[in-house]
Design an enzyme around this catalytic site. Structure first.
Site, short mmCIF file in Angstrom:
data_model
loop_
_atom_site.label_atom_id
_atom_site.label_comp_id
_atom_site.label_asym_id
_atom_site.label_seq_id
_atom_site.Cartn_x
_atom_site.Cartn_y
_atom_site.Cartn_z
N LYS A 14 65.23 49.49 -4.04
CA LYS A 14 64.91 50.83 -3.57
C LYS A 14 63.88 50.73 -2.45
CE LYS A 14 64.84 55.35 -4.01
NZ LYS A 14 66.11 56.03 -3.63
N HIS A 20 54.93 44.95 8.91
CA HIS A 20 54.73 44.33 7.59
C HIS A 20 53.67 43.24 7.59
CE1 HIS A 20 58.21 46.59 6.44
NE2 HIS A 20 59.02 45.89 7.20
N LYS A 79 49.56 42.46 7.59
CA LYS A 79 48.31 43.15 7.29
C LYS A 79 47.33 43.07 8.46
CE LYS A 79 49.23 41.74 2.61
NZ LYS A 79 49.08 40.62 1.65
N GLU A 121 56.27 40.82 -4.85
CA GLU A 121 56.34 39.36 -4.81
C GLU A 121 55.00 38.77 -5.24
OE1 GLU A 121 56.49 37.16 -1.22
OE2 GLU A 121 55.18 38.50 -0.12
N ASN A 155 52.26 35.64 -4.35
CA ASN A 155 51.84 34.57 -3.45
C ASN A 155 51.07 33.54 -4.26
OD1 ASN A 155 52.96 35.57 -1.04
ND2 ASN A 155 51.29 37.01 -0.85
N ARG A 187 49.04 31.04 -3.58
CA ARG A 187 48.08 30.32 -2.73
C ARG A 187 46.88 31.22 -2.48
NH1 ARG A 187 48.79 33.67 1.50
NH2 ARG A 187 50.88 34.49 1.75
P1 ADP Z 1 56.70 39.21 2.90
O1 ADP Z 1 56.95 38.15 1.88
O2 ADP Z 1 57.46 39.00 4.16
O3 ADP Z 1 55.25 39.52 3.10
P2 ADP Z 1 56.94 41.49 1.05
O4 ADP Z 1 58.02 41.52 0.05
O5 ADP Z 1 55.59 41.07 0.56
O6 ADP Z 1 57.37 40.53 2.28
O7 ADP Z 1 56.81 42.88 1.77
C1 ADP Z 1 55.95 43.07 2.88
C2 ADP Z 1 55.76 44.55 3.17
O8 ADP Z 1 57.03 45.18 3.39
C3 ADP Z 1 55.13 45.33 2.04
O9 ADP Z 1 53.71 45.25 2.07
C4 ADP Z 1 55.62 46.73 2.35
O10 ADP Z 1 54.87 47.27 3.43
C5 ADP Z 1 57.04 46.50 2.84
N1 ADP Z 1 58.03 46.57 1.74
C6 ADP Z 1 58.54 45.54 1.02
N2 ADP Z 1 59.40 45.97 0.05
C7 ADP Z 1 59.45 47.32 0.17
C8 ADP Z 1 60.14 48.38 -0.55
N3 ADP Z 1 60.97 48.13 -1.57
N4 ADP Z 1 59.93 49.66 -0.15
C9 ADP Z 1 59.09 49.94 0.88
N5 ADP Z 1 58.42 49.00 1.58
C10 ADP Z 1 58.58 47.72 1.24
#
Ligand code: ADP
Length: 450
Positions: free
Chosen positions: A205, A239, A241, A291, A293, A295
């Protein structure tokens, strides 16, 4: 595991290499800097007990070359390798080679890295451990197009296609409706195969207005796992920070404690060891795992400021096999902290701006911390990540920390290259940053309107 070591090879560069080196030295550990040619003047290379050039500028032939790093460990007599963040830090194959060479990989076991490195298996494991996840199956996609479309309908549009092996904000695509699904999956798969060597993609979603809230954990090899508070990292561009803080504003402490406890319990369940971060989305009062991390993270500093703990030292100590003396009740959050990621980049185009730094003025004063490897005369090479410093501000409460951050940003000067300092100065004066609790789209909306 009992894994005494007295010499640590630092398989990284930049501010984190220096950060790790400081932690090692404070613990009386010797350090080996394994560096690529352009970093020969870096401070952590100069301070190292042994400095070994492991290859040329290209990361593939230096910081990303497992053989070069293992050879450097052998040649220097290092018994442990700290991978920092990025580069090989979440590469399970590298961690396994380190283990097989009889050395300590400063991180979790290689099997844990493999489990968490695949976002599908990670989601499955975390769901099984009782962590709430973003709606969507914890499996790959069905081959049958009818079943595939039915799956997306069941999740409910908009959905997001994500690469199982993705990272660094890449390998994600939002799908607004069924007419976009096939093309989006094809592009994401091709991108994932190219960038991550793994074409597997899954659907979940797409949450419309979440915040990015994460839980810091720390576990030893003797069954103790703690959660060390939460961070809000919602201010992102593509995406990635940009500005982080701890604790997340406006979320009740007991709600954070409830999810924190679950994360620590999940660590005990899977036999997690070391530092780790559970990345979650927070929307309408609920948390959803995205997810983990495995590390140290760039933004570990804000947690250090509010807990008073040295996370990198603790990471080294648990890697040495020490039992954590800390108890969950010992962890207290005091005040508030922010971190600005200062990047060498053009303020409008965001294109990297390497070159020689001709002037460098670092801010100071109570509650201000700058983690950097830069000074006047330093060169930002064009080959690596563009982050050159982290400016961290701590205060008794959020508004006190923000006030210090504004002053510090005004004091800081970098000449000779472009940076995003001006963006940070504007950002910390916006209503949405002052108010707190902005969602993951706020920064991009601000940039689009500016
Ligand atoms: P990465 O491993 O590339 O950092 P993430 O899975 O941690 O990817 O997601 C990075 C960012 O993408 C999140 O902080 C958020 O801003 C956005 N994001 C990821 N999944 C979703 C989701 N299901 N719905 C809305 N935004 C998402």
């Amino acid at each position: 595991m009992s894994a005494g070591f007295d010499t640590v090879l630092i398989a990284n560069r930049g501010e984190i290499a220096l950060r790790i080196q400081r932690a090692c030295r404070a613990l009386g550990l010797r350090t080996v800097a394994a560096y690529a040619e352009p970093d020969r003047e870096a401070p952590h290379v100069r301070h190292a007990d042994i400095a070994l050039c492991i290859g040329p500028a290209a990361a593939q032939r230096s910081y990303l070359d497992p053989t070069a790093i293992l050879l450097a460990a052998e040649a220097s007599g290092a018994q442990a390798i700290h991978p920092g963040y990025g580069f090989l830090s979440e590469n399970a194959g590298f961690a396994r080679s380190v283990e097989e060479a009889g050395l300590v990989f400063i991180g979790p076991r290689s099997e844990t890295i493999a489990l968490m490195g695949d976002k599908i298996t990670a989601k499955r494991a975390m769901r099984a451990a009782g962590i709430p996840c973003v709606p969507g199956p914890d499996t790959g996609l069905p081959d049958d197009p009818v079943a595939l479309h039915a799956l997306a309908e069941t999740i409910g549009y908009p959905v997001i296609a994500k690469a199982a092996g993705g990272g660094g904000g890449r390998g994600m695509r939002v799908v607004a409706g069924p007419e976009e699904l096939d093309a989006a999956l094809a592009v994401t798969r091709a991108e994932a195969a190219r960038a991550f060597g793994n074409p597997e993609v899954y659907l979940e979603k797409f949450l419309r207005h979440p915040r990015h809230v994460e839980i810091q954990v720390l576990a030893d090899a003797h069954g103790t796992a703690l959660w060390l508070g939460a961070r809000d990292c919602s201010l992102q561009r593509r995406h990635q920070k940009v500005l982080e803080e701890a604790p997340p504003p406006g979320i009740a402490a007991d709600a954070i404690a409830a999810i924190g406890e679950r994360c620590a319990a999940a660590c005990r369940d899977i036999g997690y060891r070391g530092l780790g971060t559970f990345e979650l989305l927070y929307e309408d009062g609920a948390f959803y795992f995205i997810e983990m991390n495995t590390r140290v993270q760039v933004e570990h500093t804000v947690t250090e400021m509010v807990t008073g703990l040295d996370l990198v030292q603790l990471q080294l100590r648990v890697a040495r096999g020490e039992k954590l003396a800390l108890r969950q009740d010992d962890i207290a959050v005091q005040g508030h902290a922010f971190e600005c990621r200062i990047n060498a980049e053009h303020p409008q185009s965001f294109v990297a701006s390497p070159g020689r730094v001709t002037g460098w003025v670092q801010p100071g004063g109570p509650g201000i911390r700058v983690d950097t490897h830069m000074a006047a005369g330093s060169v930002v090479p064009p080959y690596y990540d563009s982050m050159i410093a982290k400016l961290i501000a701590h205060g008794a409460d959020r508004s006190a920390a923000l006030a210090r951050l504004r002053v510090a940003l005004d004091e800081m000067q970098v000449e000779g290259i472009h940076t995003n300092l001006a963006l940070h100065r504007r950002l910390v004066r916006t209503d949405f940053v002052a108010g707190g609790g902005a969602d993951i789209h706020a920064l991009e909306q601000f940039l689009a309107s500016a």
